[in-house]
Design an enzyme around this catalytic site. Structure first.
Site, PDB file in Angstrom:
ATOM      1  CD1 TRP A 168     -92.681  90.372  35.502  1.00  0.00           C
ATOM      2  CD2 TRP A 168     -90.801  90.866  36.602  1.00  0.00           C
ATOM      3  NE1 TRP A 168     -92.637  89.585  36.631  1.00  0.00           N
ATOM      4  CE2 TRP A 168     -91.504  89.870  37.329  1.00  0.00           C
ATOM      5  CE3 TRP A 168     -89.587  91.331  37.105  1.00  0.00           C
ATOM      6  CZ2 TRP A 168     -91.018  89.346  38.528  1.00  0.00           C
ATOM      7  CZ3 TRP A 168     -89.115  90.796  38.313  1.00  0.00           C
ATOM      8  CH2 TRP A 168     -89.829  89.821  39.003  1.00  0.00           C
ATOM      9  CG  HIS A 270     -88.150  84.855  41.941  1.00  0.00           C
ATOM     10  ND1 HIS A 270     -89.111  84.289  41.140  1.00  0.00           N
ATOM     11  CD2 HIS A 270     -88.799  85.310  43.041  1.00  0.00           C
ATOM     12  CE1 HIS A 270     -90.288  84.400  41.711  1.00  0.00           C
ATOM     13  NE2 HIS A 270     -90.139  85.005  42.875  1.00  0.00           N
TER      14      HIS A 270
HETATM   15  P1  M7G Z   1     -92.982  86.055  43.959  1.00  0.00           P
HETATM   16  O1  M7G Z   1     -92.572  85.128  45.034  1.00  0.00           O
HETATM   17  O2  M7G Z   1     -93.101  85.438  42.573  1.00  0.00           O
HETATM   18  O3  M7G Z   1     -94.382  86.695  44.245  1.00  0.00           O
HETATM   19  O4  M7G Z   1     -91.930  87.229  43.953  1.00  0.00           O
HETATM   20  P2  M7G Z   1     -94.922  87.940  45.081  1.00  0.00           P
HETATM   21  O5  M7G Z   1     -94.887  89.113  44.129  1.00  0.00           O
HETATM   22  O6  M7G Z   1     -96.354  87.549  45.372  1.00  0.00           O
HETATM   23  O7  M7G Z   1     -94.060  88.074  46.273  1.00  0.00           O
HETATM   24  C1  M7G Z   1     -91.703  88.088  42.889  1.00  0.00           C
HETATM   25  C2  M7G Z   1     -90.941  89.285  43.404  1.00  0.00           C
HETATM   26  O8  M7G Z   1     -90.589  90.092  42.305  1.00  0.00           O
HETATM   27  C3  M7G Z   1     -91.781  90.159  44.336  1.00  0.00           C
HETATM   28  O9  M7G Z   1     -91.057  90.406  45.520  1.00  0.00           O
HETATM   29  C4  M7G Z   1     -92.073  91.405  43.508  1.00  0.00           C
HETATM   30  O10 M7G Z   1     -92.143  92.581  44.301  1.00  0.00           O
HETATM   31  C5  M7G Z   1     -90.890  91.450  42.576  1.00  0.00           C
HETATM   32  N1  M7G Z   1     -91.195  92.108  41.288  1.00  0.00           N
HETATM   33  C6  M7G Z   1     -92.315  91.968  40.567  1.00  0.00           C
HETATM   34  N2  M7G Z   1     -92.193  92.684  39.409  1.00  0.00           N
HETATM   35  C7  M7G Z   1     -93.225  92.753  38.368  1.00  0.00           C
HETATM   36  C8  M7G Z   1     -90.973  93.279  39.412  1.00  0.00           C
HETATM   37  C9  M7G Z   1     -90.278  94.118  38.484  1.00  0.00           C
HETATM   38  O11 M7G Z   1     -90.757  94.470  37.387  1.00  0.00           O
HETATM   39  N3  M7G Z   1     -89.025  94.516  38.855  1.00  0.00           N
HETATM   40  C10 M7G Z   1     -88.461  94.146  40.060  1.00  0.00           C
HETATM   41  N4  M7G Z   1     -87.246  94.591  40.349  1.00  0.00           N
HETATM   42  N5  M7G Z   1     -89.091  93.340  40.939  1.00  0.00           N
HETATM   43  C11 M7G Z   1     -90.339  92.915  40.621  1.00  0.00           C
END
Ligand code: M7G
Length: 330
Positions: A168, A270
């Site tokens: 993604w 990120h």
């Molecule tokens: P993380 O710190 O890797 O983990 O953050 P977490 O999900 O446990 O917080 C990844 C961030 O990417 C999160 O805030 C998710 O909500 C966001 N996220 C995840 N996906 C699969 C997507 C996506 O497909 N599109 C967008 N815009 N954000 C995403």
């Protein structure tokens, strides 16, 4: 509720911009076409069969459900959205109101708002892996202290085998998905990034503003990989990310919480930008590392994150926790 006044104070054009953009999102969907060309009128969830409720929260007004969608494992997240200030007058004038209790100066009612003001945000993960199901299941957590050696011998081999796909992320960087949602991009391959609304933000109000900056560089997994070599990249994200948010939403840096997660769910670097005061999931001290602190720490010691012991919490059924237990670290 929605901090529209802050927006206006700081950037008089921003609030108009914000509502324009919100309107645009509405029209995109009003023509019956969803983001991926799916017809928004067609309810893809009508065949969803619930297996279990993974977790729910009355306070956050969310429910995480595991089930089957067209024979495939799926996780569906339903979330009641915040009430935004600019819908108030319509809520008051266009709803039906039924009295529940009246006692002295106190009364409670049930209000039925017009359908367009009564939406829920729905996130669907399909096909969902076992790891997704676990991610959303309510679980007891345990604090782990990971030394630099533990990272090399336990965590790194585990994440190389078991982490979530970052397809993604590549879709966003390559403009194959969500390209119309990009708020800002610096295309430089070394210092550049894409800033866009996080999945968790419905963009209807600023109270829960949540954007992520995803680096164009693909070889940085997490905070652990960062050294002083990456300072120009981190400073660039902080500076240009703040400027872009001020420009688009009228929110100054003093209203933002800018941080990285350790451990993250997705091992491609990120940075999270949320509104200060919004208790976003994962903003606790055992997971969130302020980008300004990260920058300072790397200035003081180029290998700070390569060498220090890092604490974080892991859920009871996380495979990484089992690895730490097997290694006698818990
Ligand atoms: P993380 O710190 O890797 O983990 O953050 P977490 O999900 O446990 O917080 C990844 C961030 O990417 C999160 O805030 C998710 O909500 C966001 N996220 C995840 N996906 C699969 C997507 C996506 O497909 N599109 C967008 N815009 N954000 C995403």
């Amino acid at each position: 509720m929605a901090d529209i006044s802050t927006k206006r104070e700081n950037n008089p054009e921003a609030s108009d911009d914000f509502s324009q953009r919100t309107k645009k999102t509405k029209t995109d969907h009003e023509d019956g076409q969803g983001e991926n060309g799916e017809e928004s009128g067609k309810n893809v969830l009508s065949g969803f069969q619930t297996t279990t409720v993974l977790s729910d929260s009355a306070r956050e007004k969310t429910i995480f459900v595991h089930g089957k969608l067209a024979e495939q494992n799926a996780v569906v997240i339903l979330e009641k959205t915040p009430i935004s200030e600019d819908t108030l007058s319509e809520i008051f004038t266009a709803s039906t109101l039924t009295l529940d209790i009246r006692n002295d100066i106190y009364s409670t009612y049930r209000l039925q708002a017009p359908p367009h003001l009564n939406e829920m945000k729905v996130t669907v993960v399909c096909p969902a892996t076992e790891k997704h199901v676990k991610k959303y299941q309510r679980q007891e957590s345990f604090l782990v202290e990971e030394t630099a050696d533990d990272y090399q011998s336990i965590t790194l081999p585990f994440i190389q085998k078991q982490s979530f796909s970052v397809q993604w992320v590549y879709n966003i960087l390559e403009k194959k998905a969500e390209s119309e949602r990009i708020v800002f991009e610096d295309p430089d391959p070394k210092l550049g990034f894409v800033l866009l609304p996080d999945f968790k933000w419905d963009q209807k109000q600023l109270d829960n503003l949540y954007l992520i900056a995803i680096t164009h560089r693909r070889n940085i997994k997490s905070l652990r990989d960062l050294t002083s070599e990456h300072l120009p990249l981190l400073q660039n994200i902080l500076q240009k990310g703040k400027e872009a948010i001020l420009q688009r939403y009228g929110l100054p840096a003093s209203k933002l919480r800018v941080y990285l997660h350790y451990q993250p769910s997705y091992y491609h670097l990120h940075v999270h930008f949320t509104k200060l005061g919004y208790e976003a999931p994962g903003c606790g001290v055992e997971r969130a590392h302020l980008l300004t602190d990260v920058i300072q720490n790397l200035h003081s010691d180029p290998d700070y994150y390569k060498t220090r012991t890092m604490s974080f919490s892991l859920r009871a059924d996380d495979g990484l926790l089992s690895q730490f237990k097997e290694a006698g670290k818990l």
